[in-house]
Design a protein around this motif. Structure first.
Motif, PDB file in Angstrom:
ATOM      1  N   VAL A   4     179.044 144.985  87.779  1.00 51.53           N
ATOM      2  CA  VAL A   4     179.075 146.428  87.949  1.00 51.53           C
ATOM      3  C   VAL A   4     179.430 147.093  86.632  1.00 51.53           C
ATOM      4  O   VAL A   4     180.264 146.598  85.879  1.00 51.53           O
ATOM      5  CB  VAL A   4     180.112 146.808  89.026  1.00 51.53           C
ATOM      6  CG1 VAL A   4     180.221 148.323  89.162  1.00 51.53           C
ATOM      7  CG2 VAL A   4     179.729 146.185  90.360  1.00 51.53           C
ATOM      8  N   SER A   5     178.818 148.206  86.338  1.00 53.16           N
ATOM      9  CA  SER A   5     179.187 149.034  85.194  1.00 53.16           C
ATOM     10  C   SER A   5     179.566 150.410  85.703  1.00 53.16           C
ATOM     11  O   SER A   5     178.826 151.034  86.465  1.00 53.16           O
ATOM     12  CB  SER A   5     178.027 149.142  84.194  1.00 53.16           C
ATOM     13  OG  SER A   5     178.369 150.042  83.148  1.00 53.16           O
ATOM     14  N   GLN A  16     184.719 155.015  95.589  1.00 48.26           N
ATOM     15  CA  GLN A  16     184.379 153.957  96.528  1.00 48.26           C
ATOM     16  C   GLN A  16     184.534 152.572  95.899  1.00 48.26           C
ATOM     17  O   GLN A  16     185.000 151.627  96.550  1.00 48.26           O
ATOM     18  CB  GLN A  16     182.934 154.144  97.024  1.00 48.26           C
ATOM     19  CG  GLN A  16     182.755 155.296  97.990  1.00 48.26           C
ATOM     20  CD  GLN A  16     183.521 155.066  99.290  1.00 48.26           C
ATOM     21  OE1 GLN A  16     183.711 153.929  99.725  1.00 48.26           O
ATOM     22  NE2 GLN A  16     183.969 156.155  99.905  1.00 48.26           N
ATOM     23  N   LEU A  17     184.158 152.454  94.632  1.00 48.67           N
ATOM     24  CA  LEU A  17     184.314 151.186  93.930  1.00 48.67           C
ATOM     25  C   LEU A  17     185.791 150.814  93.844  1.00 48.67           C
ATOM     26  O   LEU A  17     186.160 149.646  94.061  1.00 48.67           O
ATOM     27  CB  LEU A  17     183.708 151.283  92.529  1.00 48.67           C
ATOM     28  CG  LEU A  17     183.857 150.051  91.630  1.00 48.67           C
ATOM     29  CD1 LEU A  17     183.212 148.826  92.256  1.00 48.67           C
ATOM     30  CD2 LEU A  17     183.261 150.322  90.247  1.00 48.67           C
ATOM     31  N   LEU A  89     181.706 131.753 101.098  1.00 49.19           N
ATOM     32  CA  LEU A  89     180.478 132.387 100.610  1.00 49.19           C
ATOM     33  C   LEU A  89     180.645 133.897 100.498  1.00 49.19           C
ATOM     34  O   LEU A  89     180.119 134.533  99.570  1.00 49.19           O
ATOM     35  CB  LEU A  89     179.318 132.054 101.544  1.00 49.19           C
ATOM     36  CG  LEU A  89     178.838 130.595 101.541  1.00 49.19           C
ATOM     37  CD1 LEU A  89     177.778 130.384 102.612  1.00 49.19           C
ATOM     38  CD2 LEU A  89     178.298 130.198 100.159  1.00 49.19           C
ATOM     39  N   ALA A  90     181.391 134.480 101.447  1.00 49.85           N
ATOM     40  CA  ALA A  90     181.628 135.929 101.407  1.00 49.85           C
ATOM     41  C   ALA A  90     182.453 136.308 100.185  1.00 49.85           C
ATOM     42  O   ALA A  90     182.189 137.322  99.517  1.00 49.85           O
ATOM     43  CB  ALA A  90     182.326 136.378 102.689  1.00 49.85           C
ATOM     44  N   LEU A  91     183.482 135.490  99.873  1.00 55.52           N
ATOM     45  CA  LEU A  91     184.292 135.754  98.680  1.00 55.52           C
ATOM     46  C   LEU A  91     183.440 135.659  97.422  1.00 55.52           C
ATOM     47  O   LEU A  91     183.547 136.497  96.521  1.00 55.52           O
ATOM     48  CB  LEU A  91     185.446 134.764  98.603  1.00 55.52           C
ATOM     49  CG  LEU A  91     186.283 134.805  97.315  1.00 55.52           C
ATOM     50  CD1 LEU A  91     186.890 136.181  97.106  1.00 55.52           C
ATOM     51  CD2 LEU A  91     187.364 133.734  97.344  1.00 55.52           C
ATOM     52  N   LYS A  92     182.588 134.640  97.353  1.00 53.19           N
ATOM     53  CA  LYS A  92     181.731 134.475  96.184  1.00 53.19           C
ATOM     54  C   LYS A  92     180.802 135.680  96.016  1.00 53.19           C
ATOM     55  O   LYS A  92     180.674 136.228  94.922  1.00 53.19           O
ATOM     56  CB  LYS A  92     180.911 133.197  96.314  1.00 53.19           C
ATOM     57  CG  LYS A  92     179.876 133.018  95.212  1.00 53.19           C
ATOM     58  CD  LYS A  92     179.006 131.792  95.445  1.00 53.19           C
ATOM     59  CE  LYS A  92     177.913 131.709  94.379  1.00 53.19           C
ATOM     60  NZ  LYS A  92     177.023 130.548  94.572  1.00 53.19           N
ATOM     61  N   SER A  93     180.155 136.092  97.109  1.00 54.86           N
ATOM     62  CA  SER A  93     179.221 137.229  97.033  1.00 54.86           C
ATOM     63  C   SER A  93     179.947 138.520  96.682  1.00 54.86           C
ATOM     64  O   SER A  93     179.453 139.337  95.890  1.00 54.86           O
ATOM     65  CB  SER A  93     178.485 137.379  98.373  1.00 54.86           C
ATOM     66  OG  SER A  93     177.720 136.228  98.672  1.00 54.86           O
ATOM     67  N   LEU A  98     181.245 142.919  92.860  1.00 57.86           N
ATOM     68  CA  LEU A  98     182.232 143.876  92.351  1.00 57.86           C
ATOM     69  C   LEU A  98     182.709 143.568  90.941  1.00 57.86           C
ATOM     70  O   LEU A  98     183.426 144.377  90.349  1.00 57.86           O
ATOM     71  CB  LEU A  98     183.448 143.909  93.290  1.00 57.86           C
ATOM     72  CG  LEU A  98     183.190 144.412  94.713  1.00 57.86           C
ATOM     73  CD1 LEU A  98     184.485 144.381  95.524  1.00 57.86           C
ATOM     74  CD2 LEU A  98     182.602 145.819  94.705  1.00 57.86           C
ATOM     75  N   ALA A  99     182.328 142.421  90.381  1.00 53.99           N
ATOM     76  CA  ALA A  99     182.769 142.073  89.031  1.00 53.99           C
ATOM     77  C   ALA A  99     182.148 143.019  88.014  1.00 53.99           C
ATOM     78  O   ALA A  99     180.978 143.404  88.131  1.00 53.99           O
ATOM     79  CB  ALA A  99     182.384 140.638  88.711  1.00 53.99           C
TER      80      ALA A  99
END
Length: 277
Positions: A4-5, A16-17, A89-93, A98-99
């Motif tokens: 994300v930027s 929201q972010l 898998l949810a944590l990874k996605s 959001l990174a």
């Protein structure tokens, strides 16, 4: 690694972010706050869900990087040896979504144009033992706290988890705030006290080199009282008087404009600034 930027996002999108980031950080706080040494001393592996342990057990660091971060080596493909639990898998996605992007595309802050390893907006006493990234953070955060304090009429600041006291030292001696530092690790408290002493010694040396300038500054500002210490945390040395020959005054910003676009500007040491405890 894509991410994300914040550039180009509207105010609502940024809000929201921030909400999403806060929610994820709160949910996985136990993992984020863990130190590597605690993996061995506190058996952190045993705190993971059993399904996670089954999926991750026996993987080498390169395999973990490939599966968790999506960073396979040259010519390799990401292959799962078993079906991963949906929570993992949810944590990874979520982490990938959001990174923040690590793709270079930002301008180097003007304070590092002349020397990428030292901020031109902080003088040597505040840069000593501090990495460049931390120097930038200390200056920006300290100036933000100073601005908010001026707007709200706040005269005292509490730095909880002050560590080695770098931020407290800058807010106190660099920006003139009355700062109380609270740190639970006695080793860090002792380290902060040693750095306080180094700074006082630097001031004494500068006073011997420029006695007339220092005497004039002391007459104008006076010496600040020592900050009160929390129980179990010895008080720091009494605060020195006004700055000697700009020793504590942050230097001018580098770059053609002379300052960062979003910076509050360099701040001199106001009268009656004391060292943090």
């Amino acid at each position: 690694m894509p991410g994300v930027s914040a550039r180009g996002l509207s105010h609502e999108e940024r809000r929201q972010l921030a909400v999403h980031l806060t929610r994820v950080v709160a949910q996985y706080r136990s993992i984020l706050d863990a130190y590597i040494i605690e993996f061995f001393t506190d058996n952190l592996w045993g705190t993971l869900p059993c399904s996670w342990q089954e999926a991750l057990d026996g993987l080498s660091p390169p395999q973990l990087a490939a599966l968790l971060l999506g960073m396979p080596g040259s010519g390799e493909e990401v292959r799962y040896r078993s079906v991963w639990p949906l929570t993992l898998l949810a944590l990874k996605s979520t982490a990938c979504a959001l990174a923040f992007t690590r793709t270079p595309g930002f301008q180097t802050p003007s304070e590092f144009l002349e020397n990428p390893s030292q901020s031109s907006r902080l003088t040597a006493p505040f840069r000593k033992h501090v990495r460049p990234k931390k120097q930038h953070e200390i200056r920006r955060l300290g100036e933000l706290v100073k601005k908010l304090s001026d707007l709200t009429g706040c005269t005292q600041v509490v730095d909880v988890g002050s560590g080695q006291g770098h931020l407290s030292r800058f807010m106190s001696l660099g920006l003139g705030l009355m700062v109380k530092s609270i740190e639970g690790d006695q080793r860090l408290v002792e380290r902060a006290q040693r750095l306080d002493q180094e700074l006082l010694q630097a001031l004494e040396k500068e006073e011997k080199r420029n006695p007339q300038v220092c005497a004039a500054g002391a007459a104008a500002g006076g010496a600040g009282p020592p900050a009160a210490a929390e129980p179990g945390h010895p008080a720091g040395p009494p605060g020195p008087g006004a700055p000697c020959s700009g020793l504590l005054q942050p230097g001018p910003a580098a770059g053609p404009t002379g300052r960062d676009a979003d910076s509050a500007g360099p701040a001199a040491l106001p009268p009656r600034a004391g060292l943090p405890c």
